[in-house]
Design a protein around this motif. Structure first.
Motif, short mmCIF file in Angstrom:
data_model
loop_
_atom_site.label_atom_id
_atom_site.label_comp_id
_atom_site.label_asym_id
_atom_site.label_seq_id
_atom_site.Cartn_x
_atom_site.Cartn_y
_atom_site.Cartn_z
N GLN A 54 0.81 -1.22 0.00
CA GLN A 54 0.00 0.00 0.00
C GLN A 54 0.84 1.26 0.00
O GLN A 54 0.32 2.34 -0.28
N ALA A 55 2.13 1.13 0.30
CA ALA A 55 2.97 2.30 0.46
C ALA A 55 3.42 2.86 -0.89
O ALA A 55 3.52 2.14 -1.88
N ALA A 56 3.67 4.17 -0.91
CA ALA A 56 4.28 4.85 -2.07
C ALA A 56 5.73 5.15 -1.70
O ALA A 56 6.03 5.45 -0.54
N TYR A 57 6.63 5.09 -2.68
CA TYR A 57 8.06 5.27 -2.42
C TYR A 57 8.57 6.49 -3.16
O TYR A 57 8.40 6.64 -4.38
N TYR A 58 9.22 7.38 -2.40
CA TYR A 58 9.87 8.56 -2.96
C TYR A 58 11.27 8.63 -2.37
O TYR A 58 11.44 8.61 -1.14
N LEU A 59 12.27 8.67 -3.26
CA LEU A 59 13.69 8.70 -2.85
C LEU A 59 14.02 7.52 -1.95
O LEU A 59 14.83 7.64 -1.01
N GLY A 60 13.40 6.40 -2.26
CA GLY A 60 13.67 5.18 -1.51
C GLY A 60 13.02 5.13 -0.14
O GLY A 60 13.28 4.19 0.62
N ILE A 61 12.17 6.09 0.18
CA ILE A 61 11.50 6.13 1.47
C ILE A 61 10.03 5.81 1.26
O ILE A 61 9.40 6.31 0.32
N SER A 62 9.46 4.98 2.12
CA SER A 62 8.06 4.59 1.98
C SER A 62 7.14 5.55 2.72
O SER A 62 7.47 6.02 3.81
N PHE A 63 6.03 5.85 2.08
CA PHE A 63 5.01 6.71 2.67
C PHE A 63 3.65 6.03 2.47
O PHE A 63 3.36 5.51 1.39
N CYS A 64 2.82 6.07 3.52
CA CYS A 64 1.52 5.41 3.42
C CYS A 64 0.52 6.20 2.57
O CYS A 64 -0.45 5.64 2.08
N TYR A 65 0.73 7.50 2.43
CA TYR A 65 -0.15 8.31 1.60
C TYR A 65 0.62 8.86 0.42
O TYR A 65 1.72 9.43 0.58
N ASP A 66 0.06 8.72 -0.76
CA ASP A 66 0.71 9.19 -1.98
C ASP A 66 0.10 10.54 -2.39
O ASP A 66 -1.07 10.60 -2.77
N PRO A 67 0.88 11.63 -2.33
CA PRO A 67 0.32 12.95 -2.67
C PRO A 67 -0.16 13.04 -4.11
O PRO A 67 -1.10 13.77 -4.41
N VAL A 68 0.49 12.31 -5.03
CA VAL A 68 0.05 12.34 -6.43
C VAL A 68 -1.36 11.78 -6.56
O VAL A 68 -2.22 12.36 -7.24
N VAL A 69 -1.62 10.67 -5.88
CA VAL A 69 -2.96 10.07 -5.92
C VAL A 69 -3.98 10.97 -5.25
O VAL A 69 -5.09 11.15 -5.75
N VAL A 70 -3.59 11.58 -4.14
CA VAL A 70 -4.52 12.45 -3.41
C VAL A 70 -4.95 13.62 -4.28
O VAL A 70 -6.15 13.92 -4.41
N TYR A 71 -3.98 14.31 -4.90
CA TYR A 71 -4.34 15.46 -5.72
C TYR A 71 -5.04 15.04 -7.01
O TYR A 71 -5.88 15.78 -7.54
N ASP A 72 -4.71 13.87 -7.52
CA ASP A 72 -5.42 13.36 -8.69
C ASP A 72 -6.89 13.16 -8.37
O ASP A 72 -7.77 13.55 -9.15
N ARG A 73 -7.17 12.55 -7.22
CA ARG A 73 -8.56 12.32 -6.82
C ARG A 73 -9.26 13.64 -6.47
O ARG A 73 -10.45 13.80 -6.74
N LEU A 74 -8.52 14.58 -5.88
CA LEU A 74 -9.12 15.84 -5.45
C LEU A 74 -9.58 16.68 -6.64
O LEU A 74 -10.68 17.25 -6.62
N PHE A 75 -8.75 16.75 -7.68
CA PHE A 75 -9.08 17.62 -8.81
C PHE A 75 -9.70 16.84 -9.98
O PHE A 75 -10.81 17.16 -10.42
N LEU A 76 -9.02 15.84 -10.46
CA LEU A 76 -9.56 15.08 -11.60
C LEU A 76 -10.74 14.22 -11.19
O LEU A 76 -11.68 14.03 -11.96
N GLY A 77 -10.70 13.71 -9.96
CA GLY A 77 -11.83 12.91 -9.48
C GLY A 77 -13.11 13.71 -9.42
O GLY A 77 -14.21 13.19 -9.66
N ALA A 78 -12.99 15.00 -9.11
CA ALA A 78 -14.18 15.86 -9.05
C ALA A 78 -14.81 16.05 -10.42
O ALA A 78 -15.98 16.42 -10.52
N LEU A 79 -14.03 15.82 -11.48
CA LEU A 79 -14.54 15.97 -12.85
C LEU A 79 -14.92 14.62 -13.46
O LEU A 79 -15.30 14.55 -14.63
N GLY A 80 -14.77 13.56 -12.68
CA GLY A 80 -15.11 12.24 -13.19
C GLY A 80 -14.00 11.59 -13.98
O GLY A 80 -14.28 10.80 -14.90
#
Length: 414
Positions: A54-80
């Motif tokens: 479930q983790a996203a990796y940036y610079l070899g570090i794992s993060f549980c939340y992916d900012p790219v996915v979040v902003y994709d859902r926030l803006f593009l998701g609102a348009l379907g």
């Protein structure tokens, strides 16, 4: 140069910014908000436990939340998801976005008109609630007299007129108190919000309650008494007709404020009250008229909520009136700008629900991201409005008063 001189110079530069420069500032503010939000998402993701898959990796570090996915859902998701194959402009999520935008157009215009007159109308929410209840009851009373397409054609304008009338009457109360009793409109409008909520709760829970429902609501309106969905599915509670009414309102209010004698009186009273009175403007009458127009727009927003979204009046009306304050500030109190600001706010409100359903990001964090975007985008325009009020900056300052009711300098002040 002292720190104070630097602040004054910055405000002067911001006040004198062109429309293009202000648009670029807003885009830069949006980008900065997303950068700051990205940092918050990553830090929050490091403080949360999740599986490696479930983790996203940036610079070899794992993060549980992916900012790219979040902003994709926030803006593009609102348009379907317009970038995905098979996307249709008639999708349900875009309908939700446009539905929110439609109501916010009227609440944003309501606040903007008052602000242009130098009046801080914090009572749009109360005016919206009063207009919504009046619309629900008035259309319900008239609906047995007509039916079918004829009923739709007659009842929708009637509902909008009722909502606007009762919103105007409720807006006249703080206007009269300010104009002739020197009462602070911020305090009176806030108090009137509570009064509107309390009185409507009593009426809907007792006098006008639907006997067949456990909820505090009026009897539902017949189907023909609502805005027709047209191209969109009726389950989306959105109508292109209602949005078109909102777009027409944007242009009408722009012409009214920028190209008429009444609009001149409103603008001058907001910028230089003393000079306006010297030029022959009746300040008291202008204050009352501005508040009535502001209340009417809020009441029409309530009518839209009843006739397009709910199909009845129910307590617990969303805070569209308070959101209208943010929309107005984002638009710089410009009626045409309200349309774009309402769309941005509609995207954020709609996209927030998409993020909550499509990701594991907690709703509190999503609320922080939305608040950051609104704050960053609104603050430059807020400081500009403050600067316009307190600084005298060459040609960007208040216009000279023309005693014939015309514009001494010509052009637009926004």
């Amino acid at each position: 140069m002292s720190a104070r001189d630097g602040v004054v110079a910055a405000l002067e530069r911001l006040v004198g910014a062109s429309r293009l420069e202000r648009a670029l500032i807003s885009l830069a503010s949006l980008a900065l908000a997303m950068v700051v939000g990205t940092g918050i998402i990553l830090v929050s993701g490091r403080m949360t436990t999740c599986s490696p898959a479930q983790a996203a990796y940036y610079l070899g570090i794992s993060f549980c939340y992916d900012p790219v996915v979040v902003y994709d859902r926030l803006f593009l998701g609102a348009l379907g998801d317009p970038l995905r194959a098979g996307w249709s402009p008639l999708n349900s999520q875009l309908a939700v976005t446009l539905r929110e935008t439609t109501v916010l157009i009227f609440t944003g215009l309501s606040v903007a008109i008052a602000f242009r007159a130098g009046i801080f109308n914090i009572g749009t929410q109360g005016q919206l609630v009063v207009g919504a209840l009046a619309t629900g009851l008035g259309v319900l009373w008239a609906s047995p007299l007509v039916s079918g397409v004829v009923g739709t054609v007659l009842l929708i304008p009637l509902g909008l007129a009722i909502g606007g009338t009762f919103g105007a009457l409720y807006g006249a109360i703080p206007g009269l108190l300010k104009a002739y009793a020197e009462a602070n409109e911020v305090i009176t409008t806030i108090m009137l919000n509570f009064i509107a909520t309390g009185v409507t709760l009593y009426l809907v829970s007792d006098v006008f309650k639907d006997p067949n429902s456990q909820a505090n609501q009026t009897v539902p309106l017949p189907e023909f008494a609502s805005f027709p969905a047209l191209l969109f599915d009726s389950s989306t509670d959105f109508s292109l007709v209602a949005l078109l009414v909102g777009v027409v309102a944007l242009w009408v209010l722009y012409v009214l404020i920028e190209r008429t004698t009444f609009g001149y009186d409103v603008r001058t009273s907001g910028l230089q009250p003393e000079a306006a009175e010297y030029g022959g403007v009746d300040a008291g009458r202008t204050i009352v008229a501005s508040m009535m127009l502001s209340g009417a727009l809020g009441g029409i927003g309530g009518a839209m909520y009843v006739l397009m979204i709910l199909g009845k009046f129910q307590t617990g009306v969303p805070a569209y009136g308070f959101d209208g304050i943010t929309v107005s500030i984002l638009a710089g109190n410009n009626p045409l700008g309200v349309g774009f600001a309402a769309l941005l706010f509609g995207v954020l409100k709609s996209g927030t629900t998409v993020v909550q359903f499509a990701t594991d990001v907690p709703p509190q964090l999503v609320g922080v991201l939305r608040g950051l975007i609104i704050l960053f985008v609104a603050m430059p325009e807020f400081f500009r409005l403050v600067g316009r009020r307190f600084l005298d900056v060459g040609g960007s300052g208040p216009e000279p008063v023309a005693t014939d009711g015309g514009r001494a300098g010509g052009g637009s002040d926004e």
